[in-house]
Scaffold this motif. Structure first.
Motif, PDB file in Angstrom:
ATOM      1  N   ARG A  12      72.761  28.416  26.613  1.00 45.73           N
ATOM      2  CA  ARG A  12      71.615  29.495  27.180  1.00 45.73           C
ATOM      3  C   ARG A  12      71.920  29.801  28.563  1.00 45.73           C
ATOM      4  O   ARG A  12      72.044  31.096  28.798  1.00 45.73           O
ATOM      5  N   ILE A  13      72.605  29.050  29.416  1.00 41.79           N
ATOM      6  CA  ILE A  13      72.789  29.539  30.536  1.00 41.79           C
ATOM      7  C   ILE A  13      74.362  30.346  30.617  1.00 41.79           C
ATOM      8  O   ILE A  13      74.164  31.345  31.255  1.00 41.79           O
ATOM      9  N   GLY A  33      82.357  30.594   9.103  1.00 39.87           N
ATOM     10  CA  GLY A  33      81.036  30.638   8.917  1.00 39.87           C
ATOM     11  C   GLY A  33      80.460  31.236  10.216  1.00 39.87           C
ATOM     12  O   GLY A  33      80.840  31.591  11.336  1.00 39.87           O
ATOM     13  N   LEU A  34      79.013  31.573  10.091  1.00 41.41           N
ATOM     14  CA  LEU A  34      78.247  32.267  10.973  1.00 41.41           C
ATOM     15  C   LEU A  34      77.414  31.118  11.714  1.00 41.41           C
ATOM     16  O   LEU A  34      76.359  30.791  11.089  1.00 41.41           O
ATOM     17  N   THR A  35      77.648  30.515  12.816  1.00 42.63           N
ATOM     18  CA  THR A  35      77.079  29.412  13.362  1.00 42.63           C
ATOM     19  C   THR A  35      76.570  29.718  14.815  1.00 42.63           C
ATOM     20  O   THR A  35      77.237  30.415  15.550  1.00 42.63           O
ATOM     21  N   PHE A  36      75.297  29.561  14.964  1.00 43.32           N
ATOM     22  CA  PHE A  36      74.706  29.914  16.209  1.00 43.32           C
ATOM     23  C   PHE A  36      74.405  28.528  16.872  1.00 43.32           C
ATOM     24  O   PHE A  36      73.950  27.556  16.157  1.00 43.32           O
ATOM     25  N   PRO A  37      74.182  28.869  18.325  1.00 46.31           N
ATOM     26  CA  PRO A  37      73.448  27.466  18.870  1.00 46.31           C
ATOM     27  C   PRO A  37      71.831  27.265  18.583  1.00 46.31           C
ATOM     28  O   PRO A  37      71.298  28.259  18.424  1.00 46.31           O
ATOM     29  N   ALA A  38      71.432  25.959  18.643  1.00 46.66           N
ATOM     30  CA  ALA A  38      69.988  25.846  18.505  1.00 46.66           C
ATOM     31  C   ALA A  38      69.357  25.920  19.666  1.00 46.66           C
ATOM     32  O   ALA A  38      69.247  24.873  20.349  1.00 46.66           O
ATOM     33  N   PHE A  39      68.944  27.193  20.149  1.00 47.67           N
ATOM     34  CA  PHE A  39      68.269  27.251  21.449  1.00 47.67           C
ATOM     35  C   PHE A  39      66.895  26.820  21.328  1.00 47.67           C
ATOM     36  O   PHE A  39      66.528  26.399  22.548  1.00 47.67           O
ATOM     37  N   SER A  40      66.148  26.486  20.477  1.00 51.49           N
ATOM     38  CA  SER A  40      64.965  26.053  20.445  1.00 51.49           C
ATOM     39  C   SER A  40      64.800  25.342  19.096  1.00 51.49           C
ATOM     40  O   SER A  40      65.393  25.251  18.311  1.00 51.49           O
ATOM     41  N   SER A  41      63.567  24.525  19.075  1.00 52.83           N
ATOM     42  CA  SER A  41      63.259  23.908  17.844  1.00 52.83           C
ATOM     43  C   SER A  41      62.930  24.700  16.730  1.00 52.83           C
ATOM     44  O   SER A  41      63.087  24.333  15.463  1.00 52.83           O
ATOM     45  N   THR A  42      62.420  26.032  16.746  1.00 49.62           N
ATOM     46  CA  THR A  42      62.439  26.865  15.700  1.00 49.62           C
ATOM     47  C   THR A  42      63.664  27.142  15.129  1.00 49.62           C
ATOM     48  O   THR A  42      63.505  27.414  13.895  1.00 49.62           O
ATOM     49  N   ALA A  43      64.769  26.964  15.850  1.00 56.19           N
ATOM     50  CA  ALA A  43      66.046  27.092  15.032  1.00 56.19           C
ATOM     51  C   ALA A  43      66.340  26.077  13.847  1.00 56.19           C
ATOM     52  O   ALA A  43      67.279  26.085  13.031  1.00 56.19           O
TER      53      ALA A  43
END
Length: 531
Positions: free
Chosen positions: A457-458, A420-430
């Motif tokens: 993020r870091i 699956g294509l899973t990305f981190p939830a960097f912000s609330s917009t995610a």
């Protein structure tokens, strides 16, 4: 004993330097060389005292075989003696490094249950074994005329390069120890060597050890069978690529710097390999002394007879290429993989690089001249070639880091989106409408990080910073270009960073050294100690 430890930097190294040059000052040259050998023995025995006898035994057996080779004139007997010497070294390495791997595969193939032996891998055995094989072959080829037991002991055991290279030749080391000029303390050499040492220390303890925090947890989770997300897998693989580079190039810098303090110039081992625009260029600039050994003592002896065979049998140019280049290249790099570790993941790693090189050589042979990569080509084209090479290396290093095939496949599956294509939830917009749209149309999900405590993020910002540092700034020997000139090194455009005897250099080197020394409490081992 580790280069990045208090005991080495503040006790062992000052004592070794003072003792050596105090003895050369009073013309006690043999005693000075013996002091280097004695210091090197302490350095090696500090880790595990009983293994010093293995190192000494290997040194004495190879010296005896080398002496016999030098004194024999009959070609057949000399060939037999050389074969015995090589078999001795390979057998020693094979027992400690590959015996249990062989037992495991025999058990699997024949459904047996032969018990494994409780074998502890001696430190540096891969390095001092290859170094001594090269020594025997050089004697056989008549490249070494003089032999002295004490000098040979120092050649093998010289502590700056004993544990993880660079892999050196007798003919490039011993003339330096016999040079009268080099027997005296030279402040310029000491300061240059000290600066190179601290640059290497900075690479290790500030860059490599810190970026490891973003690779180790993910690879550990993969080894435990957990599913790694797409983004985490790529981030961890990028982090490990930079970790390995800065760890090993940092060690090599420290070794070369230490050698320079003793007025000894060790060969270059790294020349910005992550800037390479092809796999051929990568192996010309990564672990250069290993590449040299494999070229001279594995690839060339295989390829020359194959070329002759192809020519005698009137093979086509294509046939000559396949027999004289492709097969020896793949065999040589499978050997490189095995040299790094006893496991199928390392064998596959070696095979991949052999295959990469065959494709690269074939492309250079077959492509039109107008498509050749030259300095005049556009920046975009060069960076595209650099990116392609970088990611080809990165994919192979997943196997290198995982050390086992199953966790490597787990990581690669995630990297290629099979989990699956899973990305981190960097912000609330995610978590809003955009995230819903991407999930619905493209199957992209956003989740909180799981394995990297300090946050994705870091980690992402650090990886981007390392790309800028690695690709945009000069390497150690470009910084030292004015005083550490080597034919492989070209001056960098950022000339203001060049090392010199002035206040500016003193200030920034003091800052590098101070910050690195503040980090040495971690006392982490170098990655190549495992190989």
């Amino acid at each position: 004993m580790l280069f990045n430890s208090d005991i080495f930097i503040f006790v062992f190294l000052p004592l070794a330097i003072i003792t050596y040059f105090a003895l050369t000052k009073i013309k006690a040259n043999k005693a000075a060389v013996f002091s280097l050998f004695f210091s090197s023995c302490i350095f090696y025995a500090w880790w595990n005292p009983p293994f010093i006898f293995l190192l000494l035994g290997s040194i004495f057996v190879n010296f005896i075989i080398g002496n016999i080779l030098r004194n024999f004139e009959h070609d057949r007997k000399r060939s037999l003696i050389l074969a015995i010497g090589i078999i001795f070294n390979i057998s020693l390495l094979g027992y400690y490094k590959y015996f249990n791997f062989a037992i495991m595969n025999i058990n699997f193939a024949f459904d047996l249950n032969i018990p494994h032996s409780d074998i502890f891998l001696p430190l540096a055995i891969s390095f001092f074994t290859f170094q001594q094989i090269a020594f025997l072959i050089d004697i056989y080829n008549g490249e070494i005329k003089k032999l002295n037991l004490l000098n040979y002991c120092v050649f093998v055991s010289f502590f700056p390069q004993l544990i993880a290279g660079p892999i050196v030749h007798h003919k490039e080391m011993m003339p330096q120890f016999e040079d009268e000029y080099k027997k005296h303390f030279h402040l310029e050499n000491f300061l240059i060597g000290l600066s190179i040492f601290f640059i290497g220390l900075f690479k290790k303890v500030v860059i490599a050890d810190n970026v490891a925090e973003f690779s180790t947890p993910v690879f550990t989770a993969s080894a435990n069978g957990e599913i790694i997300t797409f983004y985490e897998a790529w981030l961890a693989s990028l982090a490990y690529t930079f970790q390995l580079y800065y760890d090993f190039s940092g060690y090599s810098d420290m070794a070369i710097g230490l050698g320079r303090m003793f007025n000894i110039r060790l060969p270059l081992n790294f020349n910005s390999p992550l800037k390479a625009t092809s796999i051929i260029d990568f192996w010309r600039t990564w672990h250069m002394t290993l590449s040299r050994f494999i070229r001279d003592y594995v690839y060339t002896p295989m390829s020359i007879p194959l070329v002759r065979y192809a020519v005698i049998n009137r093979y086509s140019k294509k046939g000559v290429f396949l027999t004289s280049t492709a097969l020896p290249t793949i065999i040589a790099f499978v050997a490189v993989g095995l040299w790094h570790g006893a496991g199928w993941a390392f064998i596959i790693f070696g095979f991949m690089h052999g295959f990469y090189l065959v494709i690269n050589h074939a492309w250079r042979e077959l492509k039109p001249k107008k498509m050749q990569l030259t300095k005049s080509m556009s920046l975009v084209t060069r960076y595209a070639a650099r990116l392609l090479t970088f990611f080809a290396v990165l994919i192979s290093l997943v196997l290198f880091r995982a050390e086992e095939v199953t966790p490597a496949l787990n990581m690669l599956s995630s990297m290629f989106g099979l989990n699956g294509l899973t990305f981190p939830a960097f912000s609330s917009t995610a978590n809003g409408s955009l995230a819903h749209l991407l999930n619905q149309d493209f199957g992209i999900e956003f989740v909180q990080e799981r394995f990297i405590d300090s946050g994705l993020r870091i980690a992402t910002l650090l990886i981007l910073g390392l790309f800028a540092l690695t690709w945009g700034f000069p390497n150690t020997y470009q910084i030292m270009h004015k005083f550490e000139q080597r034919k492989e090194i070209q001056a960098h455009s950022l000339s203001f960073l060049q090392w010199n005897f002035n206040r500016i250099t003193a200030i920034y080197m003091a800052a590098v050294a101070s910050y690195a020394l503040l980090q040495i409490g971690k006392n982490s081992e170098f990655l190549y100690f495992n190989f």
